[in-house]
Design an enzyme around this catalytic site. Structure first.
Site, PDB file in Angstrom:
ATOM      1  N   LEU A 192      -3.899   1.026  -2.943  1.00 45.61           N
ATOM      2  CA  LEU A 192      -4.627  -0.192  -2.596  1.00 45.61           C
ATOM      3  C   LEU A 192      -4.087  -0.636  -1.245  1.00 45.61           C
ATOM      4  CD1 LEU A 192      -4.631  -2.241  -5.944  1.00 45.61           C
ATOM      5  CD2 LEU A 192      -6.513  -0.923  -4.959  1.00 45.61           C
ATOM      6  N   ASP A 193      -4.986  -0.998  -0.327  1.00 46.27           N
ATOM      7  CA  ASP A 193      -4.494  -1.397   0.985  1.00 46.27           C
ATOM      8  C   ASP A 193      -3.733  -2.713   0.888  1.00 46.27           C
ATOM      9  OD1 ASP A 193      -6.246  -3.734   1.636  1.00 46.27           O
ATOM     10  OD2 ASP A 193      -7.844  -2.241   1.527  1.00 46.27           O
ATOM     11  N   LYS A 194      -3.068  -3.052   1.964  1.00 50.54           N
ATOM     12  CA  LYS A 194      -2.146  -4.192   1.967  1.00 50.54           C
ATOM     13  C   LYS A 194      -2.808  -5.485   1.517  1.00 50.54           C
ATOM     14  CE  LYS A 194       1.063  -6.623   5.070  1.00 50.54           C
ATOM     15  NZ  LYS A 194       1.600  -6.678   6.446  1.00 50.54           N
ATOM     16  N   GLU A 195      -4.050  -5.722   1.890  1.00 54.77           N
ATOM     17  CA  GLU A 195      -4.725  -6.984   1.604  1.00 54.77           C
ATOM     18  C   GLU A 195      -5.453  -6.984   0.264  1.00 54.77           C
ATOM     19  OE1 GLU A 195      -4.124  -9.609   3.534  1.00 54.77           O
ATOM     20  OE2 GLU A 195      -2.805  -8.178   4.529  1.00 54.77           O
ATOM     21  N   THR A 196      -5.540  -5.829  -0.398  1.00 56.62           N
ATOM     22  CA  THR A 196      -6.254  -5.747  -1.675  1.00 56.62           C
ATOM     23  C   THR A 196      -5.304  -5.998  -2.829  1.00 56.62           C
ATOM     24  OG1 THR A 196      -7.883  -4.207  -0.761  1.00 56.62           O
ATOM     25  CG2 THR A 196      -7.666  -4.263  -3.146  1.00 56.62           C
TER      26      THR A 196
END
Length: 273
Positions: A99-103
């Protein structure tokens, strides 16, 4: 068992990457450079770049509610906060996809490379459910149809299995896991993402986990995950509860009451199957 299966179960790499390590001559068995097809017998000593590889004594799978701002990485000198700081250490522990940093939302971590291969290989099509809130609000039926029919991204076509309008955005079921795929798809149809939460992976739902907290999956849940990879099980968007826990700080283990299989599932609700 075959050498690449041994390496996968030890959490070194997926079977495909293990084969590449063998071809590169980086794996030895009893101090001999191994070749593809080598079978590992009890008592054999397997090494990667000279370091002994030992299979895990038991498979663990951790369900983590990843908070926003955390990076899914082991070795990033620029990462201030890593998901591995939130969970207990286990040899060979790695994320099943990213999951990317903002998700935010459900992130599975395991020390079983073979299970990771099953869950992430495109041919198995394990579904993932996402809830997105968008700058332009609730998606129109036309935008949802476009997502289900497929949109063209810079790295090729992408489409949703299901796209259901929801308050402030949309619920999406995808079988792929390309980098920032959900965000790019929604931007393509004119709905840039403000917040993105993954609610489920196959039969495992986020349930009552608060942001930053985690729990071990039970053996029954791990078996369900394996089955979902073989059956291409489809998530029912409607059956996964909408509850998205509030964001919080440090991770901690869940109380015992929340450790049962599929937390938050009611009668007949198998967390999304």
């Amino acid at each position: 068992m075959r050498l690449q299966q041994f390496l996968a179960r030890a959490g070194v790499a997926s079977r495909r990457k293990a084969e590449a390590l063998i071809r590169a001559g980086r794996i030895t068995v009893n101090d001999e450079v191994a070749e593809l097809g080598r079978v590992v017998q009890p008592g054999d000593v397997v090494r990667l770049d000279g370091e002994r590889v030992t299979p895990p004594h038991r498979t663990v799978v951790i369900a983590l509610h990843k908070p926003r701002g955390y990076t899914t990485t082991h070795e990033d000198p620029h990462a201030e906060k890593r998901v591995y700081d939130l969970v207990p250490p286990h040899p060979g522990l790695h994320a099943v996809g990213r999951l990317d940093k903002e998700t935010e939302g459900l992130l599975l971590l395991t020390n079983d490379g073979e299970l990771t291969q099953l869950l992430t290989h495109p041919r198995n099509g394990v579904p993932k459910l996402y809830r997105a809130w968008c700058k332009n609000g609730r998606l129109s039926p036309e935008a949802c149809r476009r997502l289900e029919q497929g949109v063209l991204l810079e790295d090729g076509p992408a489409k949703a299995i299901r796209a259901i309008p929801a308050r402030g955005g949309v619920k999406l079921v995808l079988a792929e896991g390309r980098k920032r795929e959900v965000r790019r798809m929604l931007r393509q149809v004119g709905y840039p993402v403000e917040r993105l939460v993954r609610l489920a992976v196959g039969p495992i739902g986020l349930g009552r986990l608060e942001a930053g907290k985690w729990r071990y999956l039970s053996p029954a849940e791990i078996q369900l995950l394996r089955q979902s990879a073989h059956m291409r099980a489809e998530l029912s968007v409607e059956s996964v509860r909408e509850r998205v826990p509030k964001r919080s700080g440090k991770g901690a283990n869940q109380p015992r009451a929340d450790r049962r299989a599929h937390p938050g599932a009611g009668p007949g609700d198998k967390a999304g199957l």
